[in-house]
Write a protein that holds these residues in place. Structure first.
Motif, PDB file in Angstrom:
ATOM      1  N   LYS A 131       0.835  -1.214   0.000  1.00 55.76           N
ATOM      2  CA  LYS A 131       0.000   0.000   0.000  1.00 55.76           C
ATOM      3  C   LYS A 131       0.864   1.257   0.000  1.00 55.76           C
ATOM      4  O   LYS A 131       0.631   2.184  -0.773  1.00 55.76           O
ATOM      5  N   VAL A 132       1.883   1.284   0.859  1.00 54.68           N
ATOM      6  CA  VAL A 132       2.755   2.455   0.943  1.00 54.68           C
ATOM      7  C   VAL A 132       3.517   2.649  -0.366  1.00 54.68           C
ATOM      8  O   VAL A 132       3.623   3.770  -0.874  1.00 54.68           O
ATOM      9  N   LEU A 133       4.040   1.565  -0.927  1.00 55.97           N
ATOM     10  CA  LEU A 133       4.776   1.670  -2.171  1.00 55.97           C
ATOM     11  C   LEU A 133       3.887   2.172  -3.306  1.00 55.97           C
ATOM     12  O   LEU A 133       4.330   2.956  -4.146  1.00 55.97           O
ATOM     13  N   SER A 134       2.642   1.752  -3.330  1.00 54.86           N
ATOM     14  CA  SER A 134       1.724   2.233  -4.365  1.00 54.86           C
ATOM     15  C   SER A 134       1.556   3.741  -4.296  1.00 54.86           C
ATOM     16  O   SER A 134       1.602   4.433  -5.318  1.00 54.86           O
ATOM     17  N   TYR A 135       1.393   4.264  -3.093  1.00 53.02           N
ATOM     18  CA  TYR A 135       1.236   5.713  -2.946  1.00 53.02           C
ATOM     19  C   TYR A 135       2.521   6.455  -3.279  1.00 53.02           C
ATOM     20  O   TYR A 135       2.478   7.551  -3.862  1.00 53.02           O
ATOM     21  N   ALA A 190      -4.282 -12.883  -0.222  1.00 55.09           N
ATOM     22  CA  ALA A 190      -3.485 -13.809   0.587  1.00 55.09           C
ATOM     23  C   ALA A 190      -3.722 -13.581   2.072  1.00 55.09           C
ATOM     24  O   ALA A 190      -3.820 -14.535   2.841  1.00 55.09           O
ATOM     25  N   LEU A 191      -3.844 -12.320   2.470  1.00 56.76           N
ATOM     26  CA  LEU A 191      -4.061 -12.008   3.865  1.00 56.76           C
ATOM     27  C   LEU A 191      -5.458 -12.462   4.305  1.00 56.76           C
ATOM     28  O   LEU A 191      -5.627 -13.005   5.396  1.00 56.76           O
ATOM     29  N   SER A 192      -6.456 -12.267   3.451  1.00 53.40           N
ATOM     30  CA  SER A 192      -7.810 -12.680   3.827  1.00 53.40           C
ATOM     31  C   SER A 192      -7.939 -14.208   3.837  1.00 53.40           C
ATOM     32  O   SER A 192      -8.686 -14.759   4.639  1.00 53.40           O
ATOM     33  N   ASN A 193      -7.223 -14.897   2.969  1.00 50.38           N
ATOM     34  CA  ASN A 193      -7.256 -16.359   2.972  1.00 50.38           C
ATOM     35  C   ASN A 193      -6.577 -16.918   4.219  1.00 50.38           C
ATOM     36  O   ASN A 193      -6.973 -17.961   4.721  1.00 50.38           O
ATOM     37  N   LYS A 194      -5.549 -16.260   4.706  1.00 55.85           N
ATOM     38  CA  LYS A 194      -4.855 -16.722   5.894  1.00 55.85           C
ATOM     39  C   LYS A 194      -5.734 -16.513   7.131  1.00 55.85           C
ATOM     40  O   LYS A 194      -5.688 -17.287   8.079  1.00 55.85           O
ATOM     41  N   ALA A 195      -6.543 -15.448   7.130  1.00 55.59           N
ATOM     42  CA  ALA A 195      -7.415 -15.144   8.270  1.00 55.59           C
ATOM     43  C   ALA A 195      -8.531 -16.180   8.399  1.00 55.59           C
ATOM     44  O   ALA A 195      -9.041 -16.404   9.493  1.00 55.59           O
ATOM     45  N   ASN A 196      -8.907 -16.794   7.287  1.00 56.75           N
ATOM     46  CA  ASN A 196     -10.004 -17.778   7.330  1.00 56.75           C
ATOM     47  C   ASN A 196      -9.550 -19.083   7.794  1.00 56.75           C
ATOM     48  O   ASN A 196      -8.992 -19.818   8.073  1.00 56.75           O
ATOM     49  N   VAL A 228      -0.286  -6.231  -7.395  1.00 56.17           N
ATOM     50  CA  VAL A 228       0.372  -6.979  -6.325  1.00 56.17           C
ATOM     51  C   VAL A 228      -0.316  -6.703  -4.989  1.00 56.17           C
ATOM     52  O   VAL A 228      -0.481  -7.601  -4.154  1.00 56.17           O
ATOM     53  N   SER A 229      -0.751  -5.479  -4.782  1.00 58.36           N
ATOM     54  CA  SER A 229      -1.442  -5.119  -3.543  1.00 58.36           C
ATOM     55  C   SER A 229      -2.764  -5.874  -3.409  1.00 58.36           C
ATOM     56  O   SER A 229      -3.109  -6.355  -2.324  1.00 58.36           O
ATOM     57  N   VAL A 230      -3.485  -5.997  -4.500  1.00 59.80           N
ATOM     58  CA  VAL A 230      -4.737  -6.759  -4.463  1.00 59.80           C
ATOM     59  C   VAL A 230      -4.455  -8.229  -4.170  1.00 59.80           C
ATOM     60  O   VAL A 230      -5.162  -8.866  -3.378  1.00 59.80           O
TER      61      VAL A 230
END
Length: 102
Positions: free
Chosen positions: A38-42, A96-102, A89-91
């Motif tokens: 996110k930071v790199l995108s901005y 990946a983060l939401s799949n790990k949370a499940n 890449v951010s998407v």
């Protein structure tokens, strides 16, 4: 120029983290990847806007350097392309983060 340096440093850090994850066979820090993307995108978008804005303003004042500023616009276009790649890449890191949370 600062955007390119920051992006290069981030890529070197990502390579080191990927090698660490590969050698230790761990998931690593997906949360770090999420926020860093996110930071790199901005940063990339800010660099693109600054490069395009300054090239257009300076080209209007210094007509005899028009080809030089055209090269600057080409570099800004590459930064814009890097921004779009970073968004993809951010998407993916969000998924990946939401799949790990499940």
């Amino acid at each position: 120029m600062a955007t390119i340096v920051i992006g290069g440093a981030f890529n070197l850090l990502q390579i080191a983290l990927a090698l660490y994850r590969l050698l230790t066979k761990t998931d690593g820090s997906l949360l770090f990847d999420f926020y860093a993307d996110k930071v790199l995108s901005y940063v990339l978008l800010a660099g693109t806007a600054a490069a395009l804005g300054s090239s257009i303003d300076l080209k209007a004042n210094f007509d005899f350097l028009a080809s030089f500023f055209d090269h600057g616009n080409a570099a800004a276009a590459l930064l814009l392309f890097a921004f779009f790649c970073s968004v993809v890449v951010s998407v993916l890191s969000s998924f990946a983060l939401s799949n790990k949370a499940n």
